[in-house]
Design an enzyme around this catalytic site. Structure first.
Site, PDB file in Angstrom:
ATOM      1  N   GLY A 175       0.805  -1.218   0.000  1.00 34.42           N
ATOM      2  CA  GLY A 175       0.000   0.000   0.000  1.00 34.42           C
ATOM      3  C   GLY A 175       0.839   1.269   0.000  1.00 34.42           C
ATOM      4  N   SER A 215       2.100  -3.511  -3.639  1.00 32.13           N
ATOM      5  CA  SER A 215       2.010  -2.510  -4.707  1.00 32.13           C
ATOM      6  C   SER A 215       2.151  -3.091  -6.112  1.00 32.13           C
ATOM      7  CB  SER A 215       3.021  -1.378  -4.474  1.00 32.13           C
ATOM      8  OG  SER A 215       2.765  -0.737  -3.236  1.00 32.13           O
TER       9      SER A 215
HETATM   10  P1  PGA Z   1      -1.222  -3.599  -2.093  1.00 30.41           P
HETATM   11  O1  PGA Z   1      -1.582  -4.709  -0.981  1.00 30.41           O
HETATM   12  O2  PGA Z   1      -1.260  -4.290  -3.420  1.00 30.41           O
HETATM   13  O3  PGA Z   1      -2.279  -2.542  -1.948  1.00 30.41           O
HETATM   14  O4  PGA Z   1       0.156  -3.098  -1.757  1.00 30.41           O
HETATM   15  C1  PGA Z   1      -1.108  -6.028  -1.078  1.00 30.41           C
HETATM   16  C2  PGA Z   1      -1.547  -6.828   0.123  1.00 30.41           C
HETATM   17  O5  PGA Z   1      -1.492  -6.300   1.240  1.00 30.41           O
HETATM   18  O6  PGA Z   1      -1.971  -7.994   0.006  1.00 30.41           O
END
Ligand code: PGA
Length: 254
Positions: A175, A215
């Site tokens: 994230g 991400s």
């Molecule tokens: P993100 O989350 O792709 O938003 O970074 C991945 C996850 O926590 O499974």
């Protein structure tokens, strides 16, 4: 080839109507699946049953829970058991996501129990591991991830470990928009495969799908997924948009 998997982790997002809209868009996609490709959609508990309805016409889609409790049934207000998930036709469950480890103090020991509960009810666990930034900066990421795997997976037998999907999710990349480089991902995935091989043998280890999470988006998915030990991704933010997630599914290696 090992199964290549694009897993969506919706986390605590979407109202019912938003969930229906997203599921409908996903279910209507005309994806040209490779036989080794799968997509697992982990939705909040209240949407598990409708997710099955919307996705069941495409056998490459599977529905997953994001968590499960260790106990079978009883006086555990607010919790959901593996038996309940199984009875709803759920096939997968995310175990040990870093948000659960962090916000809800889930320990490696507790996660070992969750693995047992899930496997006892034929749920496929997506076991998450991964280090925080300070651990990576100290160069201690391999030892840290190895400990997570030892303490939560090493008690399984050969039959059980073969059902497990592992997701490596460096906390500093979740994230944050900051992705691990494909070289960093490959290095850790190869290490995880080595750790599993030491305990369960090379043949078993070579067949386990190890997903990368943190991400992942359409612009970086192909590059990360192309690494030899990366077998797809666990995707948070970008899985909330059907078009983006479709592109991520289409980035799986063939
Ligand atoms: P993100 O989350 O792709 O938003 O970074 C991945 C996850 O926590 O499974």
């Amino acid at each position: 080839m090992r199964k290549q998997i694009a897993a969506a982790n919706w986390k605590m997002n979407c109202t019912l109507n938003e969930a229906k809209e997203l599921l409908q868009s996903l279910g209507n996609k005309k994806i040209k699946w490779n036989p080794d490709h799968q997509s697992v959609i982990a939705v909040p508990y209240p949407y598990l049953l409708i997710a099955k309805e919307y996705l069941e016409k495409d056998p490459h889609f599977f529905v997953s829970a994001q968590n499960v409790y260790t106990k079978h049934s009883g006086a555990y207000t607010g919790e959901v058991s593996a038996a309940m998930l199984q009875s709803c036709g759920v096939t997968h469950v995310i175990i040990g996501h870093s948000e659960r480890r962090g916000y809800f103090q889930e320990s490696n020991d507790m996660l070992a129990e969750k693995m047992d509960a899930s496997l006892a009810h034929n749920l496929i666990p997506i076991f998450c591991c991964g280090e925080a930034l300070d651990i990576r900066e100290a160069g201690a990421q391999n030892d840290f991830v190895e400990k997570q795997i030892r303490e939560s997976l090493f008690h399984l037998d050969e039959n059980q470990i073969q059902k497990v999907i592992v997701a490596y999710e460096p906390i500093w990349a979740i994230g944050t928009g900051k992705t691990a480089s494909s070289a960093q991902a490959q290095e850790m995935h190869a290490y995880i495969r080595f750790v599993i091989a030491e305990k369960f043998g090379k043949e078993i280890s070579e067949n386990i799908s190890i997903l990368y999470g943190g991400s992942v988006k359409p612009s970086n998915a192909s590059e990360i997924f192309s690494q030899p030990d990366v077998d797809g991704g666990l995707v948070g933010g970008a899985s909330l948009n059907a078009d983006e997630f479709e592109k991520i599914i289409n980035s799986l290696k063939s």
